[in-house]
Design an enzyme around this catalytic site. Structure first.
Site, mmCIF file in Angstrom:
data_model
loop_
_atom_site.group_PDB
_atom_site.id
_atom_site.type_symbol
_atom_site.label_atom_id
_atom_site.label_comp_id
_atom_site.label_asym_id
_atom_site.label_seq_id
_atom_site.Cartn_x
_atom_site.Cartn_y
_atom_site.Cartn_z
ATOM 1 N N MET A 22 0.824 -1.217 0.000
ATOM 2 C CA MET A 22 0.000 0.000 0.000
ATOM 3 C C MET A 22 0.851 1.257 0.000
ATOM 4 S SD MET A 22 -2.976 -0.844 2.687
ATOM 5 C CE MET A 22 -3.029 -2.568 3.073
ATOM 6 N N ASP A 41 11.310 4.002 4.569
ATOM 7 C CA ASP A 41 11.131 2.559 4.778
ATOM 8 C C ASP A 41 12.410 2.008 5.398
ATOM 9 O OD1 ASP A 41 8.836 0.514 3.330
ATOM 10 O OD2 ASP A 41 10.657 -0.454 4.090
ATOM 11 N N ASP A 62 13.983 2.975 10.519
ATOM 12 C CA ASP A 62 13.124 2.065 11.280
ATOM 13 C C ASP A 62 12.162 2.947 12.070
ATOM 14 O OD1 ASP A 62 11.927 0.476 13.178
ATOM 15 O OD2 ASP A 62 13.749 -0.627 13.698
ATOM 16 N N VAL A 63 10.867 2.894 11.734
ATOM 17 C CA VAL A 63 9.928 3.833 12.355
ATOM 18 C C VAL A 63 9.746 3.591 13.855
ATOM 19 C CG1 VAL A 63 8.646 4.359 10.232
ATOM 20 C CG2 VAL A 63 7.860 2.483 11.729
ATOM 21 N N TYR A 154 -1.696 -8.101 16.929
ATOM 22 C CA TYR A 154 -1.807 -7.206 15.760
ATOM 23 C C TYR A 154 -3.063 -6.342 15.894
ATOM 24 C CZ TYR A 154 -2.319 -5.774 10.852
ATOM 25 O OH TYR A 154 -2.466 -5.048 9.694
ATOM 26 N N LYS A 158 -3.559 -2.131 16.136
ATOM 27 C CA LYS A 158 -4.348 -1.346 15.181
ATOM 28 C C LYS A 158 -5.520 -0.646 15.874
ATOM 29 C CE LYS A 158 -1.869 -2.188 11.518
ATOM 30 N NZ LYS A 158 -1.139 -1.095 10.856
ATOM 31 N N THR A 188 -1.313 -7.656 -0.956
ATOM 32 C CA THR A 188 0.028 -7.062 -0.960
ATOM 33 C C THR A 188 0.997 -8.163 -0.525
ATOM 34 O OG1 THR A 188 0.042 -6.493 1.381
ATOM 35 C CG2 THR A 188 -0.915 -4.850 -0.107
#
Ligand SMILES: NC(=O)c1ccc[n+]([C@@H]2O[C@H](COP(=O)([O-])OP(=O)(O)OC[C@H]3O[C@@H](n4cnc5c(N)ncnc54)[C@H](O)[C@@H]3O)[C@@H](O)[C@H]2O)c1
Length: 247
Positions: A22, A41, A62-63, A154, A158, A188
């Site tokens: 995405m 990224d 690395d976020v 996960y 979110k 994806t």
């Protein structure tokens, strides 16, 4: 919109997770709409190749690292002369029962999926507030709105991102809009492994009312709406881009 009908001409936008799926779809669509992009990224090789193709800037980062995020955002603001938009797409999937999930899996998921957008928003805030009409779009998940057995960690990250975005919107003045997209099943590289079985037994048609998995472009189009002036009265919204989920 400018005379060519392009919706993001001159807009300086940072997209995380841009090397795949995405994020890549959003980068491609935004580039075709005239945006000035900095792509972020952790995957240096794919990032460099997309940035070259789109003539965008890039920052390997690395976020989940506060130091790397602050450096990447500062360099994006310096090279673009400011930041008008931020799209937080980078994320990782943890698809495990709780009993099989290690604390390291948990920490990594929270670090990338929840701390990542927090760190990016916090670092970009002063630049967004200095812009004329700024936008943030966070990519959460349908899993954050509906319980998903086998994906508790996960889903929690979110759901946390949906709550974070909504609460943060109340701290922002009228010049910064923030919205959240909750994609359903989108084809994806993250979930490509699911489709062989689903296509052979036909269950892929039962995913949603649209009877097909979504594409990166389906999500990119929703993200374009939320980043462009077309949505200038839309803020603090959570948009499900799911093809019409069943529950
Ligand atoms: N694919 C789906 O069905 C689906 C559904 C709902 C939500 N999502 C969410 O959408 C977002 C995009 O997912 P996708 O399907 O395009 O996945 P993808 O795996 O194709 O892309 C994710 C990108 O994030 C990058 N990334 C991972 N960890 C990073 C880090 N620590 N720092 C910087 N970059 C990092 C990866 O290198 C990759 O380029 C994710 O947040 C994901 O959780 C995906």
């Amino acid at each position: 919109m400018n005379r060519d009908g392009k919706k993001l001409v001159g807009r300086r936008i940072v997209v995380t997770g841009a090397a795949s799926g995405m994020g890549e779809g959003i980068a491609r669509l935004f580039s075709s709409e005239g945006a000035n992009l900095t792509l972020v990224d952790i995957d240096a090789e794919r990032l460099a190749s997309l940035a070259k193709e789109l003539r965008a800037k890039n920052a390997v980062c690395d976020v989940s690292s506060e130091r790397e995020v602050n450096t990447a955002v500062d360099s994006a603001a310096r090279s673009m002369g400011g930041i008008d938009g931020l799209v937080n797409v980078a994320g990782i999937l943890v698809r495990k029962q709780v009993r099989e999930t290690g604390y390291d899996d948990f920490q990594r998921a929270v670090g990338v999926n929840l701390a990542g957008p927090f760190l990016m928003c916090r670092a970009a805030l002063k630049h967004l507030e200095a812009a004329e009409a700024a936008t943030i779009v966070n990519i959460a998940s349908l899993a954050g709105l509906r319980s998903q057995p086998g994906m508790a960690v996960y889903s929690a990250t979110k759901a946390g991102l949906v709550a974070f975005s909504e609460a943060f919107s109340g701290e922002l003045g009228p010049t910064v809009r923030i919205n959240t997209i909750c994609p359903g099943v989108i084809r994806t590289p993250m979930i490509d492994f699911m489709f062989e079985a689903q296509e052979s037994d036909g269950s892929v048609k039962n995913l949603n009312r649209a009877a097909r998995p979504g594409t990166a472009e389906d999500v990119a189009r929703a993200c374009l709406f939320l980043t462009s002036p077309d949505s200038n009265f839309t803020s603090a919204a959570t948009l499900a881009v799911t093809g019409g989920h069943f529950r």
